[in-house]
Design a protein around this motif. Sequence first.
Motif, mmCIF file in Angstrom:
data_model
loop_
_atom_site.group_PDB
_atom_site.id
_atom_site.type_symbol
_atom_site.label_atom_id
_atom_site.label_comp_id
_atom_site.label_asym_id
_atom_site.label_seq_id
_atom_site.Cartn_x
_atom_site.Cartn_y
_atom_site.Cartn_z
ATOM 1 N N SER A 127 -9.403 6.154 3.466
ATOM 2 C CA SER A 127 -9.076 4.724 4.332
ATOM 3 C C SER A 127 -9.453 3.720 3.506
ATOM 4 O O SER A 127 -10.031 3.918 2.714
ATOM 5 N N GLN A 174 4.758 -3.160 4.826
ATOM 6 C CA GLN A 174 4.263 -2.801 5.348
ATOM 7 C C GLN A 174 4.084 -2.849 6.708
ATOM 8 O O GLN A 174 4.891 -1.609 7.456
ATOM 9 N N GLN A 220 -4.517 5.632 1.977
ATOM 10 C CA GLN A 220 -3.731 6.908 2.867
ATOM 11 C C GLN A 220 -4.283 7.660 2.745
ATOM 12 O O GLN A 220 -4.014 8.529 3.876
ATOM 13 N N PHE A 262 6.675 0.309 5.269
ATOM 14 C CA PHE A 262 6.003 0.871 4.059
ATOM 15 C C PHE A 262 4.735 2.139 4.626
ATOM 16 O O PHE A 262 3.495 1.128 5.063
ATOM 17 N N SER A 263 4.439 3.140 4.459
ATOM 18 C CA SER A 263 3.233 3.543 3.700
ATOM 19 C C SER A 263 2.518 2.418 3.150
ATOM 20 O O SER A 263 3.222 2.213 1.826
ATOM 21 N N PRO A 264 1.126 2.435 2.791
ATOM 22 C CA PRO A 264 0.121 1.562 1.722
ATOM 23 C C PRO A 264 0.799 2.397 0.649
ATOM 24 O O PRO A 264 0.709 0.953 -0.400
ATOM 25 N N SER A 311 -4.330 -2.238 7.158
ATOM 26 C CA SER A 311 -5.183 -1.874 7.683
ATOM 27 C C SER A 311 -6.676 -2.369 8.381
ATOM 28 O O SER A 311 -6.967 -1.779 9.621
ATOM 29 N N GLY A 335 -3.654 2.016 -2.285
ATOM 30 C CA GLY A 335 -2.956 2.909 -1.447
ATOM 31 C C GLY A 335 -2.505 4.138 -1.436
ATOM 32 O O GLY A 335 -3.263 4.290 0.120
ATOM 33 N N GLY A 366 2.911 3.706 -0.604
ATOM 34 C CA GLY A 366 4.705 2.854 -0.518
ATOM 35 C C GLY A 366 4.737 1.615 -1.202
ATOM 36 O O GLY A 366 5.285 1.634 -2.150
#
Length: 487
Positions: free
Chosen positions: A175, A303, A172, A308-310, A47, A168, A312
């Motif tokens: 920020s 990621q 998500q 994957f999401s943060p 991110s 994470g 996840g």
Amino acid sequence: MAATTQPSTAGGAAQLRGRSLLVLLICCCSIFIVGLDTSALNVALPSIQQDLNASIQGAQWTIDAYTLVLASFLILSASTADRIGRRRVFQVGLAIFGLGSLLCGLAPSLGWLIAFRVLQAIGGSMLNPVALSIISNTFTDPRTRAKAIGVWGGVVGVSIAAGPVLGGLLVQAFSWRAIFFINVPIAVTAMVLAGKYIRESLAARRQRLDPVGQVLLIAAVGALTFGIIEAPMRGFGSVPIIACFGVAAAAFVALLWWEFHHRDPLIDLRFFRSPPFSGAAAIALLAFTAQGGFLLLNTLYLQDALGFSPLGAGLAILPMAALMAVVGPISGRLVARYGPRPSLTLGGASVLIAGLITVIPRTDPSYPRLFVVYVLIGFGLGWINAAITNTAVSGMPNRQAGVAAGITSTMRQLGQTLGVAIIGSIIAAHVTEVAQTPAFMSAYHVSWAVIGAIGLANLVIGVATTSARAQRSAQHNADRMGAAARE
């Protein structure tokens, strides 16, 4: 008369116990935010790259600038606290750490973020060793002190375990900036409570400052880290990189010469005559190189390569962090009963097996295999971490035990720095964008080969430096140091 004084005495004892536990809680809060900050930020790196338009090398510096400065100033902060007051330095550290966190959350660019991370690390260096000194000074009974230090050490494991998940979740939901903002109220609260409940204390013998040794240490580690991180982009044969490695080597040699001849050295080189201490220092450096490299590598892999999401990614890494937190206390009890060798052997073997499982099958790892690897790496690092400090202070004179533990803490932070630098350089040498999956998988396997080799090295060093002969050598060295101190 006895009936009236007894409740008063019991009430006073209970009040003292309550105050001591509150001091322990304040110290644990400080180390929690320091540990949490590093482990949580790993999940936020993609991110940060996207938001600030940063390269892989640039993202590495948000972690390495912090761990590098933290490692370089740990021993200086501890000796300064002994000289001018532990509570005072602890409060200043909390204030600087809180201010640095606030500024990191507001950073408009990558350059400013790295600069504010340096400020944050200067504050963080005043928390870890100083908090341990405060705990030792508050809990004077040896058994109670051991339990308090055990709780403090457990909080370190919890911060590592909670970091990826909390990081994470914050990234998500809000920020990456929220990772820094969350530190501010904790730091302010701990600073206020420290002023109210922690008594000021000084060391009986105050070590003189060693500014030359401090500068040489920063120069050696800083130049080496910069060279490793920037080499893939500039080329290992380029003049700036060769100059970096040359400066690092020269500074290291000069540091050894200066510390050997200085009356009050920053790092007492006589410690390294003890095989258990030398082994613990080397294992601390290597184990945390593996940990720092693992967190960077798998955060990017989960990621950017797997999508994957943060949150996840944080949950996926949780088995590793949770095993570290769970195994650590078990390892501590095993060390107390059987010595450090079983823990170091189990830990080194587990990290080695994790590397072999990942490297030998050249296919991309399946989810079940990833889970097994994450469990093994957490299991191994959990066994190793608890044994490091015990091995370091084995055979040391009591008055030197704190300094020995401080040096191993420095080696832990240096390992984190080198792990991010080395693994980040391997990735940068293979790919320009992590999303290039075939190229990244090549870097992934090379990186895991390095982590597996670290496990093998830890296994060999652990066995070699915890033998009966090594223990006798450590005791002989402690006797010589004790005799020299009495002269």
